[in-house]
Design an enzyme around this catalytic site. Structure first.
Site, mmCIF file in Angstrom:
data_model
loop_
_atom_site.group_PDB
_atom_site.id
_atom_site.type_symbol
_atom_site.label_atom_id
_atom_site.label_comp_id
_atom_site.label_asym_id
_atom_site.label_seq_id
_atom_site.Cartn_x
_atom_site.Cartn_y
_atom_site.Cartn_z
ATOM 1 N N TYR A 273 -17.388 -40.803 54.611
ATOM 2 C CA TYR A 273 -16.121 -40.124 54.305
ATOM 3 C C TYR A 273 -15.016 -40.569 55.260
ATOM 4 C CZ TYR A 273 -12.802 -36.223 53.960
ATOM 5 O OH TYR A 273 -11.667 -35.457 53.818
ATOM 6 N N LYS B 164 -11.501 -42.686 54.759
ATOM 7 C CA LYS B 164 -10.209 -42.117 55.132
ATOM 8 C C LYS B 164 -9.492 -42.981 56.171
ATOM 9 C CE LYS B 164 -10.017 -38.426 52.552
ATOM 10 N NZ LYS B 164 -8.952 -38.235 51.550
#
Length: 277
Positions: free
Chosen positions: A162, A166
């Protein structure tokens, strides 16, 4: 001189917010609508989109929506086409939709799920900026905000896929800010732990302890992030582009003070989100 209220007003503008059927996305849609913008929302669940559009409408906000997966290029094209066909313009884009899967150590990450995560967290935002640029912003200007995470300012357990995605989105933000200036401003907001369904597995049952571990004494609310987004897309931030606005209740301050560790990191080590392998 223009007043502060006028600088924050979004009257006559149209905004697209992805992943806006709940949580941060819906709070952003509400805030931009309350400032005067017409708002288009997206989400995977058709009923969720209808519910969000209905809620915004009851608040007096001109709203519409398109259901679908942001990883599907056809869905993104439909969103922009339907929005511009309805509102006649596209001034604001907020890339909020994201996935936190695959969750766990990177050495155990399934390559197919890793690729799917990048399609949602990185490729979809770029595709939408391209579509918005061609449909309206290239000729008329606009503002883009990408929702990133405070996790890009450090490392933590189980969220490597994740946060890596990002981090790529954060660099994409800066790259686009350079390429699209001066016509379009592109910025990021990086939330800390916020009370959302996506993060429920982290904060549920531990909210008081986690909040007390932060300098500002509580975990975040979706509205905290919405206020930051509103400021960035408004004329009040007209000389701001390529920035990453950290909205984390002091998470990074406390982590640095304690040598890089945090209560949130400890909670991530112990928790797994629904649907994790």
């Amino acid at each position: 001189m223009t007043s502060g209220a006028e600088q924050h007003a979004l009257d006559g503008r149209a905004a697209l917010v992805t992943g806006a059927t709940r949580g941060i996305g819906l709070a952003v849609a509400r805030r931009l609508g309350a400032a005067g913008a017409a708002v288009w929302v997206t989400g995977r669940d058709p009923e969720g989109v209808r519910r969000a559009v209905g809620e915004l409408g009851k608040a007096g906000i001109r709203a519409g929506g398109t259901a679908g997966d942001v990883a599907d290029p056809a869905h993104l094209s439909a969103c922009v086409s339907e929005l511009t066909g309805t509102f006649g313009r596209l001034d604001v884009l907020v890339n909020n939709a994201a996935t936190n899967q695959p969750y766990g150590p990177l050495m155990e990450a399934d390559p197919d799920r890793w690729t799917a995560a990048f399609a949602t967290n990185v490729e979809a935002p770029l595709r939408l900026v391209q579509l918005a640029w061609r449909a309206w912003m290239g000729g008329h200007g606009g503002s883009v905000v990408n929702i990133c995470t405070e996790g890009t300012h450090g490392v933590g357990p189980n969220v490597g896929a994740y946060v890596t995605g990002k981090a790529a989105l954060l660099h994409l933000t800066r790259q686009l800010a350079g390429e699209l200036a001066p016509r379009v401003r592109v910025n990021a907001v990086s939330p800390g732990l916020v009370r959302t369904e996506m993060a429920r597995f982290v904060w549920e049952g531990a909210e008081q302890r986690l909040g007390e571990s932060l300098p500002l004494g509580r975990i975040g609310e979706p509205e905290d992030i919405a206020e930051a987004v509103h400021w960035l897309v408004s004329d009040a931030a007209r000389w701001v582009t390529g920035t990453d606005l950290l909205v984390d209740g002091g998470t990074r301050v406390r982590a640095a003070w304690q040598g890089g560790s945090s209560a949130v990191h400890e909670q991530l080590r112990q928790s797994r989100p629904p649907g994790s392998a």
